[in-house]
Scaffold this active site. Sequence first.
Site, PDB file in Angstrom:
ATOM      1  N   GLN A  20      38.389  34.131 -20.282  1.00  0.00           N
ATOM      2  CA  GLN A  20      37.818  34.436 -18.971  1.00  0.00           C
ATOM      3  C   GLN A  20      37.042  35.745 -18.937  1.00  0.00           C
ATOM      4  O   GLN A  20      36.175  35.924 -18.081  1.00  0.00           O
ATOM      5  CB  GLN A  20      38.936  34.486 -17.924  1.00  0.00           C
ATOM      6  CG  GLN A  20      39.489  33.126 -17.600  1.00  0.00           C
ATOM      7  CD  GLN A  20      40.645  33.212 -16.636  1.00  0.00           C
ATOM      8  OE1 GLN A  20      41.781  33.449 -17.048  1.00  0.00           O
ATOM      9  NE2 GLN A  20      40.391  33.034 -15.364  1.00  0.00           N
ATOM     10  N   GLU A 162      51.550  29.690 -18.859  1.00  0.00           N
ATOM     11  CA  GLU A 162      51.617  28.571 -17.922  1.00  0.00           C
ATOM     12  C   GLU A 162      51.559  27.190 -18.582  1.00  0.00           C
ATOM     13  O   GLU A 162      50.593  26.439 -18.387  1.00  0.00           O
ATOM     14  CB  GLU A 162      50.487  28.681 -16.899  1.00  0.00           C
ATOM     15  CG  GLU A 162      50.496  29.964 -16.098  1.00  0.00           C
ATOM     16  CD  GLU A 162      49.494  29.936 -14.947  1.00  0.00           C
ATOM     17  OE1 GLU A 162      48.699  28.988 -14.876  1.00  0.00           O
ATOM     18  OE2 GLU A 162      49.523  30.866 -14.127  1.00  0.00           O
ATOM     19  N   GLU A 377      51.263  37.765 -13.149  1.00  0.00           N
ATOM     20  CA  GLU A 377      50.020  37.571 -12.389  1.00  0.00           C
ATOM     21  C   GLU A 377      50.373  37.430 -10.918  1.00  0.00           C
ATOM     22  O   GLU A 377      51.305  36.712 -10.569  1.00  0.00           O
ATOM     23  CB  GLU A 377      49.276  36.282 -12.788  1.00  0.00           C
ATOM     24  CG  GLU A 377      48.577  36.321 -14.119  1.00  0.00           C
ATOM     25  CD  GLU A 377      47.837  35.016 -14.439  1.00  0.00           C
ATOM     26  OE1 GLU A 377      47.366  34.330 -13.501  1.00  0.00           O
ATOM     27  OE2 GLU A 377      47.747  34.691 -15.626  1.00  0.00           O
ATOM     28  N   LYS A 439      34.725  33.270  -7.020  1.00  0.00           N
ATOM     29  CA  LYS A 439      36.127  33.567  -6.707  1.00  0.00           C
ATOM     30  C   LYS A 439      36.516  34.811  -7.501  1.00  0.00           C
ATOM     31  O   LYS A 439      36.844  34.749  -8.676  1.00  0.00           O
ATOM     32  CB  LYS A 439      37.002  32.379  -7.107  1.00  0.00           C
ATOM     33  CG  LYS A 439      38.427  32.444  -6.593  1.00  0.00           C
ATOM     34  CD  LYS A 439      39.232  31.209  -6.991  1.00  0.00           C
ATOM     35  CE  LYS A 439      40.541  31.136  -6.231  1.00  0.00           C
ATOM     36  NZ  LYS A 439      41.386  30.030  -6.681  1.00  0.00           N
ATOM     37  N   TYR A 441      38.781  38.249  -8.209  1.00  0.00           N
ATOM     38  CA  TYR A 441      40.162  38.726  -8.086  1.00  0.00           C
ATOM     39  C   TYR A 441      40.308  40.207  -8.444  1.00  0.00           C
ATOM     40  O   TYR A 441      41.361  40.787  -8.244  1.00  0.00           O
ATOM     41  CB  TYR A 441      41.058  37.969  -9.073  1.00  0.00           C
ATOM     42  CG  TYR A 441      41.502  36.576  -8.678  1.00  0.00           C
ATOM     43  CD1 TYR A 441      42.665  36.386  -7.929  1.00  0.00           C
ATOM     44  CD2 TYR A 441      40.792  35.454  -9.076  1.00  0.00           C
ATOM     45  CE1 TYR A 441      43.112  35.113  -7.604  1.00  0.00           C
ATOM     46  CE2 TYR A 441      41.229  34.173  -8.749  1.00  0.00           C
ATOM     47  CZ  TYR A 441      42.397  34.011  -8.016  1.00  0.00           C
ATOM     48  OH  TYR A 441      42.835  32.744  -7.696  1.00  0.00           O
TER      49      TYR A 441
END
Length: 474
Positions: A20, A162, A377, A439, A441
């Site tokens: 990312q 995850e 997170e 989006k 963060y």
Amino acid sequence: MTEFKFPDNFYFGGATAAYQCEGATNEDGKGEVIWDKYLREQNTINPNPSCDFYHRYSEDLALCNKFKINAIRVSIDWARIFPNGTGQVEPRGVAYYHHVFQECHKNGVEPFVTLHHFDTPQSLQDKGGWLSQEMLDAFLAYAKFCFKEYQNEVNYWITINEPTSMACQQYVSGTFPPAYHDQFSKCFQAEYNQNLVHAKIVNAYKEAGYKGKIGIVHALQTVYPASDSLGDQHAAALKDVLENRFYLDGTLSGKYSEKTLALIKEIITANDQEMIAIKAKDERILQKAARQLDFVGVNYYFSKFMKEYHGETEISHNGTGQKGTDVNRMKGVGEEVHPQDLPATDWDWIIYPQGILDQLKRINDNYPLVHEIYITENGMGYKDKFVSPDKLIDDTPRIKYLHDHLEKIAEAIEAGIPVCGYFVWSLQDMFSWTNGYSKRYGLFYVDFKTQARYPKASAYWYKKLAETRELPKK
Ligand code: BGP
């Protein structure tokens, strides 16, 4: 108003993930991962340059230092080290992560390093990904390589980020490559395999006698029934086994309870698929690992509220930030509903800080082997507005989000739950898997054209918290 003081050794971190944030997906011999192929075919989001962490990690780590952020979650892109997932090693990839870790320590930032954060090498996905023994063996070999190579630089290892998000999105919702739909049996098999290979890695790390700590990171969405009805309560239990319980059992106790197995069987058979096999010899490996696991990481963003549902699966993913477009009804599970009285982000993620506390209590009460927890997170996707370089980016809703969740974490610590650190997702703005770049963060705003970084109001707020360790409580 009272104040809570976080312990002196509590980590205030920022989180990232290789694919990312690094960009540079074709540089220095890096091999292809599932996202390269998928995003190329989709042709909607470009992972390059993202926030160009590959070339700008020094700048970001200096920002951590300046803003008193004393830990960072980074992941290793497996295909930078083994371009084909196995076999030949790429020395430039190996050297790159040495530089990153050394730079972390230079800045007083402890790296928490994830071995797999959604970026499976394409060559291993072609062999069946988490469903193939070849991939599982290659993952163990890659993990052992990293432990040896980076033993003097990494004190905290995370095996998998995850497992359930990966499996559910690859096999049920189809939002992660290779984007299969409604394959519940394969989804649980992939989770089963991830739990098992995670356990083998933990056992190998401990057998080799390394001095660091090793854990796993789970996405935990707390699930509640939408009403007191038995049907809604059962739908919540089914959703919980899919989202949480199966892999909590597998990794934190090393034994799948009878209740857990009955619920997953119900989901799989409702979808006319075959129940997976649970092997006693595998559970012995899981149990050994659960006893040796040093910590569990909890990623928490939202809670879910469930209603009984008996129709066919309908899933519509809100990847655009257009509020109210998210639909999730699963055959054999239930329907997600959005209670009117609870706020949500533009991507329909229900904001419910109590959920993080309930989840922490659940781990503490039901999984007694756990003695160290990190919130690996937590954060809020937001359409941050950049006005001009000299005007502070006002992300007040994010500050409220972080504050309200930290308040619940403080309550957990006061109740004796061993939470030892907190990582804001994300350190800086970066690419979001299924939502692209709108989006955001980050604590640090990134202008993706110029790559300039601008601290948002939340970065200053977080700095003060990390400096004083004091959180005002309502
Ligand atoms: C977690 C992932 C992160 C990150 C975060 C936000 O599940 O571990 O990699 O992406 O979610 O999710 P999103 O980017 O989909 O909003």
